[in-house]
Design a protein around this motif. Structure first.
Motif, PDB file in Angstrom:
ATOM      1  N   LEU A  51     -81.611  38.883 -52.783  1.00 34.98           N
ATOM      2  CA  LEU A  51     -80.817  37.965 -51.934  1.00 34.98           C
ATOM      3  C   LEU A  51     -80.733  36.595 -52.542  1.00 34.98           C
ATOM      4  O   LEU A  51     -79.758  35.748 -52.297  1.00 34.98           O
ATOM      5  CB  LEU A  51     -81.443  37.975 -50.676  1.00 34.98           C
ATOM      6  N   ALA A  52     -81.952  36.207 -53.087  1.00 34.40           N
ATOM      7  CA  ALA A  52     -81.948  34.859 -53.748  1.00 34.40           C
ATOM      8  C   ALA A  52     -81.017  34.785 -54.869  1.00 34.40           C
ATOM      9  O   ALA A  52     -80.218  33.785 -54.984  1.00 34.40           O
ATOM     10  CB  ALA A  52     -83.665  34.660 -54.411  1.00 34.40           C
ATOM     11  N   TRP A  53     -80.701  35.765 -55.781  1.00 28.28           N
ATOM     12  CA  TRP A  53     -79.697  35.764 -56.733  1.00 28.28           C
ATOM     13  C   TRP A  53     -78.308  35.538 -56.067  1.00 28.28           C
ATOM     14  O   TRP A  53     -77.435  34.622 -56.516  1.00 28.28           O
ATOM     15  CB  TRP A  53     -79.812  36.880 -57.651  1.00 28.28           C
ATOM     16  N   GLN A  58     -73.761  31.635 -54.042  1.00 28.51           N
ATOM     17  CA  GLN A  58     -73.124  31.314 -52.921  1.00 28.51           C
ATOM     18  C   GLN A  58     -73.033  29.731 -52.516  1.00 28.51           C
ATOM     19  O   GLN A  58     -72.250  29.015 -52.384  1.00 28.51           O
ATOM     20  CB  GLN A  58     -73.267  32.222 -51.792  1.00 28.51           C
ATOM     21  N   PHE A  59     -74.467  29.505 -52.223  1.00 33.17           N
ATOM     22  CA  PHE A  59     -74.688  28.008 -51.784  1.00 33.17           C
ATOM     23  C   PHE A  59     -75.168  26.892 -52.951  1.00 33.17           C
ATOM     24  O   PHE A  59     -75.088  25.968 -52.603  1.00 33.17           O
ATOM     25  CB  PHE A  59     -75.783  28.260 -50.656  1.00 33.17           C
ATOM     26  N   GLU A  60     -75.380  27.581 -54.162  1.00 35.48           N
ATOM     27  CA  GLU A  60     -75.783  26.510 -55.289  1.00 35.48           C
ATOM     28  C   GLU A  60     -76.876  25.921 -54.878  1.00 35.48           C
ATOM     29  O   GLU A  60     -77.256  24.897 -55.388  1.00 35.48           O
ATOM     30  CB  GLU A  60     -74.694  25.722 -55.419  1.00 35.48           C
ATOM     31  N   SER A  61     -77.978  26.502 -54.044  1.00 40.46           N
ATOM     32  CA  SER A  61     -79.326  25.933 -53.796  1.00 40.46           C
ATOM     33  C   SER A  61     -80.327  26.975 -53.541  1.00 40.46           C
ATOM     34  O   SER A  61     -80.120  27.854 -52.781  1.00 40.46           O
ATOM     35  CB  SER A  61     -79.143  25.136 -52.614  1.00 40.46           C
ATOM     36  N   ILE A  66     -83.218  30.582 -49.861  1.00 39.26           N
ATOM     37  CA  ILE A  66     -84.311  31.193 -49.339  1.00 39.26           C
ATOM     38  C   ILE A  66     -84.524  31.033 -47.734  1.00 39.26           C
ATOM     39  O   ILE A  66     -84.991  31.942 -47.029  1.00 39.26           O
ATOM     40  CB  ILE A  66     -85.764  30.466 -49.964  1.00 39.26           C
ATOM     41  N   VAL A  67     -84.037  29.920 -47.106  1.00 39.01           N
ATOM     42  CA  VAL A  67     -83.928  29.919 -45.691  1.00 39.01           C
ATOM     43  C   VAL A  67     -83.309  31.009 -44.954  1.00 39.01           C
ATOM     44  O   VAL A  67     -83.406  31.550 -44.135  1.00 39.01           O
ATOM     45  CB  VAL A  67     -83.583  28.515 -45.452  1.00 39.01           C
ATOM     46  N   SER A 121     -80.808  36.783 -63.597  1.00 38.71           N
ATOM     47  CA  SER A 121     -81.607  35.598 -63.667  1.00 38.71           C
ATOM     48  C   SER A 121     -81.069  34.540 -62.584  1.00 38.71           C
ATOM     49  O   SER A 121     -80.073  34.616 -62.231  1.00 38.71           O
ATOM     50  CB  SER A 121     -81.847  34.807 -64.928  1.00 38.71           C
ATOM     51  N   VAL A 122     -82.198  33.938 -61.974  1.00 40.02           N
ATOM     52  CA  VAL A 122     -81.901  32.880 -61.050  1.00 40.02           C
ATOM     53  C   VAL A 122     -82.766  31.526 -61.546  1.00 40.02           C
ATOM     54  O   VAL A 122     -83.733  31.617 -61.781  1.00 40.02           O
ATOM     55  CB  VAL A 122     -82.856  33.237 -59.639  1.00 40.02           C
ATOM     56  N   ALA A 123     -81.988  30.607 -61.461  1.00 40.30           N
ATOM     57  CA  ALA A 123     -82.207  29.219 -62.123  1.00 40.30           C
ATOM     58  C   ALA A 123     -83.273  28.488 -61.172  1.00 40.30           C
ATOM     59  O   ALA A 123     -83.197  28.617 -59.984  1.00 40.30           O
ATOM     60  CB  ALA A 123     -80.932  28.504 -62.329  1.00 40.30           C
ATOM     61  N   VAL A 124     -84.434  27.856 -62.113  1.00 42.07           N
ATOM     62  CA  VAL A 124     -85.407  26.988 -61.196  1.00 42.07           C
ATOM     63  C   VAL A 124     -84.586  26.218 -60.675  1.00 42.07           C
ATOM     64  O   VAL A 124     -83.904  25.424 -61.520  1.00 42.07           O
ATOM     65  CB  VAL A 124     -86.367  26.693 -62.200  1.00 42.07           C
TER      66      VAL A 124
END
Length: 287
Positions: A51-53, A58-61, A66-67, A121-124
């Motif tokens: 979901l985070a990825w 989708q939201f670019e944040s 997370i919310v 990968s998910v960007a920090v």
């Protein structure tokens, strides 16, 4: 080992232990209060990571992801408890094991259909992408400190919910004596739905905050499930306080074991569990 390396490993063990607590807290609540052996708990961790990825793209944040992901996890947990788990409370543990073991395969197949089998990968987030310089050659990522802080805040919130609120009082009453709680007018089915949704959300949030560190890949839930059960057994089944202490102990033993004693690092955690159970078979803390 010099002080800078020791500090890095200590912070790594703290961060790993706190993530384990997020997972183990939900698992020990579900088992201790509802009596359900949930082998699919690691799948919720995997769900959170994916979901985070997907939501970050989708939201670019990552923060928004997370919310939103936490809210989706709560809704998913509530639905899953309503559709499946509430029908297994009075069944044998073997039936529960078979149900949740089957769910692992179902979730893995759904993950493959929805998101594929590639590693992602998910960007920090840019705001916390810096590193703190410890020496000329060593630094520590700020994001890992943020992960630890988020876990601590959620742990304090969970403690406050269970210990200081009316809902927490009902949860503790239902765990101690379900029949008496029902006789006093407490809606145990509602309490079970809340507890299960909370457990799913905690596991999913752990997966979401860990995604930029560990990447997102198929089967990632299975790798943390065994360690999660180790934490629950060491801490004491049903004890959130025990889960916290045990998770931090496991984080320390696992992290420093890989650095100081790599030859036995793979079994160091299980040696810790054996030592605890030898002297306290019920775990460090009773429910």
């Amino acid at each position: 080992m010099d002080f800078a390396n020791f500090l890095i490993q200590l912070l790594n063990s703290l961060q790993y232990g706190l993530l384990l607590f997020m997972l183990a807290a939900g698992l020990t609540l579900i088992f201790g209060i509802m009596g359900v052996v949930n082998l699919a708990h690691g799948s919720f961790y995997m769900l959170g990571a994916y979901l985070a990825w997907a939501l970050t793209a989708q939201f670019e944040s990552l923060t928004v992801a997370i919310v939103v992901g936490a809210l989706l996890a709560v809704a998913f947990g509530w639905l899953l408890e309503w559709l499946l788990f509430r029908h297994f409370y009075h069944r044998d543990h073997l039936d529960q094991v078979l149900l949740t073991f089957g769910l692992i395969y179902i979730f893995e197949e759904l993950r493959s259909i929805l998101w594929g089998d590639d590693v992602h990968s998910v960007a920090v987030p840019e705001a916390v992408s810096q590193s703190i310089q410890l020496t000329e050659n060593l630094s520590y990522p700020v994001y890992r400190l943020v992960v630890s802080a988020v876990c601590i805040v959620l742990a304090l919130g969970l403690y406050g919910l269970i210990s200081k609120t009316r809902l927490g009082m009902k949860i503790r009453a239902g765990a101690f004596n379900r029949e008496m709680a029902e006789a006093l007018g407490i809606n145990i089915r509602l309490i079970h739905g809340v507890v299960f949704a909370l457990g799913v959300a905690l596991a999913a949030i752990a997966g979401m905050v860990a995604a930029p560190i560990s990447s997102v890949y198929p089967g990632m839930g299975s790798s943390v499930l065994i360690m999660c059960f180790v934490v629950v057994v060491i801490g004491g089944i049903g004890s959130v306080r025990g889960a916290m202490v045990a998770a931090l102990l496991v984080g320390l033993v696992d992290t420093f074991g890989k650095v100081l004693l790599p030859q036995i690092a793979g079994m160091a955690v299980y040696m810790l569990m054996a030592a605890v159970l030898l002297y306290k078979p019920e775990g460090l803390f009773k429910q």
